[in-house]
Design a protein around this motif. Structure first.
Motif, short mmCIF file in Angstrom:
data_model
loop_
_atom_site.label_atom_id
_atom_site.label_comp_id
_atom_site.label_asym_id
_atom_site.label_seq_id
_atom_site.Cartn_x
_atom_site.Cartn_y
_atom_site.Cartn_z
N LEU A 16 1.23 -1.16 0.15
CA LEU A 16 -0.22 -0.36 0.31
C LEU A 16 0.95 1.39 0.19
O LEU A 16 0.47 2.17 -0.12
N PHE A 17 2.28 1.40 0.50
CA PHE A 17 2.96 2.55 0.67
C PHE A 17 3.35 2.54 -0.36
O PHE A 17 3.60 3.56 -0.63
N HIS A 21 1.61 5.66 -1.33
CA HIS A 21 2.62 6.75 -1.30
C HIS A 21 3.40 6.85 -2.23
O HIS A 21 3.48 8.40 -3.08
N LEU A 22 4.02 5.91 -2.93
CA LEU A 22 4.60 6.41 -4.25
C LEU A 22 4.62 6.18 -5.66
O LEU A 22 5.13 6.27 -6.22
N HIS A 23 3.46 5.81 -5.55
CA HIS A 23 2.02 6.29 -7.22
C HIS A 23 3.13 4.85 -8.06
O HIS A 23 2.91 5.40 -9.21
N LEU A 74 13.95 4.10 4.09
CA LEU A 74 12.29 3.51 2.71
C LEU A 74 11.37 4.61 2.70
O LEU A 74 10.65 4.45 2.19
N ARG A 75 11.27 5.35 4.46
CA ARG A 75 9.72 6.32 4.62
C ARG A 75 9.80 7.21 3.68
O ARG A 75 9.32 8.06 2.81
N LEU A 76 11.34 7.74 3.47
CA LEU A 76 11.62 9.18 2.54
C LEU A 76 12.21 8.96 1.40
O LEU A 76 12.35 10.51 1.31
N THR A 77 13.01 8.12 0.54
CA THR A 77 13.04 8.30 0.00
C THR A 77 11.90 7.99 -1.47
O THR A 77 10.94 7.67 -1.39
N PRO A 78 12.14 8.79 -2.88
CA PRO A 78 10.85 8.99 -3.40
C PRO A 78 11.63 8.38 -4.65
O PRO A 78 12.91 7.77 -4.95
N GLY A 79 9.98 8.35 -5.64
CA GLY A 79 10.53 8.05 -6.00
C GLY A 79 9.88 5.67 -6.01
O GLY A 79 9.23 5.65 -4.62
N THR A 80 10.10 4.83 -7.01
CA THR A 80 9.28 3.69 -6.78
C THR A 80 10.23 2.94 -6.75
O THR A 80 10.52 1.97 -6.82
N TYR A 142 -3.91 8.37 8.86
CA TYR A 142 -2.45 8.72 8.08
C TYR A 142 -2.17 8.40 7.31
O TYR A 142 -0.93 8.97 5.88
N GLY A 143 -2.78 7.53 5.73
CA GLY A 143 -2.27 6.32 5.07
C GLY A 143 -0.79 5.66 5.81
O GLY A 143 -0.46 5.39 6.90
N PRO A 144 -0.72 4.68 4.97
CA PRO A 144 0.59 4.10 4.61
C PRO A 144 2.04 4.91 5.01
O PRO A 144 2.35 3.84 5.88
N GLN A 145 1.87 5.95 5.17
CA GLN A 145 3.43 6.69 5.02
C GLN A 145 3.24 6.47 6.45
O GLN A 145 3.83 7.23 6.62
#
Length: 174
Positions: A16-17, A21-23, A74-80, A142-145
């Protein structure tokens, strides 16, 4: 139990994250779960080797310490795709202490290996699964993030509790 909460939280919400969150697509989200679990296998094997060199208690402490930056990254790194590296590292770090904790439990209760296994495997793993619905409530709010933000803090508790561990006394004749 603390390690188990972080582990079950991650395997429950990592896809789900990735999706929300990472789309990413579902395929990459499935790869993220696989990366986390492959890291877990490596961590379980590595934990035993580390314990043979530096001791069981130090290995448990090191696993908790390593889990914090891995989960934060893991939580803060953008991208997929780049976060996949941190999924592997988080799985690895969270599982370094797993087998070592089982052995520690058996050493702490040398005359009661069944009880030790029941506590370290049965109870601890079950508690991790039982906490997952509470993390689900956090995900709804709060969402998966938000869940992964909580998961970043959980190993800190493991590190603090690990400071109270002592190496078990050697068994007579062993």
């Amino acid at each position: 139990m603390v390690r188990s909460v972080a582990f079950f939280g991650a395997i429950t919400f990592i896809e789900l994250f990735w999706i929300r969150h990472l789309h990413s697509g579902r395929g990459v989200a499935g790869v993220a779960l696989a990366c986390f679990l492959v890291g877990g296998v490596a961590g379980t094997l590595l934990g035993g080797r580390i314990a043979d060199r530096v001791g069981m208690v130090r290995t448990v402490q090191l696993g908790g310490l390593a889990a914090v930056p891995a989960l934060v990254a893991l939580r803060l790194t953008p991208g997929t795709l780049l976060p996949l590296v941190f999924a592997v590292l988080a799985g690895l770090a969270l599982n370094v202490p797993f087998a070592v904790l089982v052995k520690l439990g058996q050493d702490y209760l040398p005359g009661r290996p069944g009880t030790a296994a029941g506590v370290t495997l049965g109870l601890a793993v079950s508690i991790g699964g039982l906490i997952a619905p509470a993390l689900g409530a956090a995900a709804q709010a709060y969402g998966p993030q938000g869940v992964f933000t909580i998961l970043c803090a959980i190993p800190v508790l493991a590190v603090l509790l690990g400071l109270f561990l002592t190496e078990p006394e050697p068994s007579p004749g062993g």
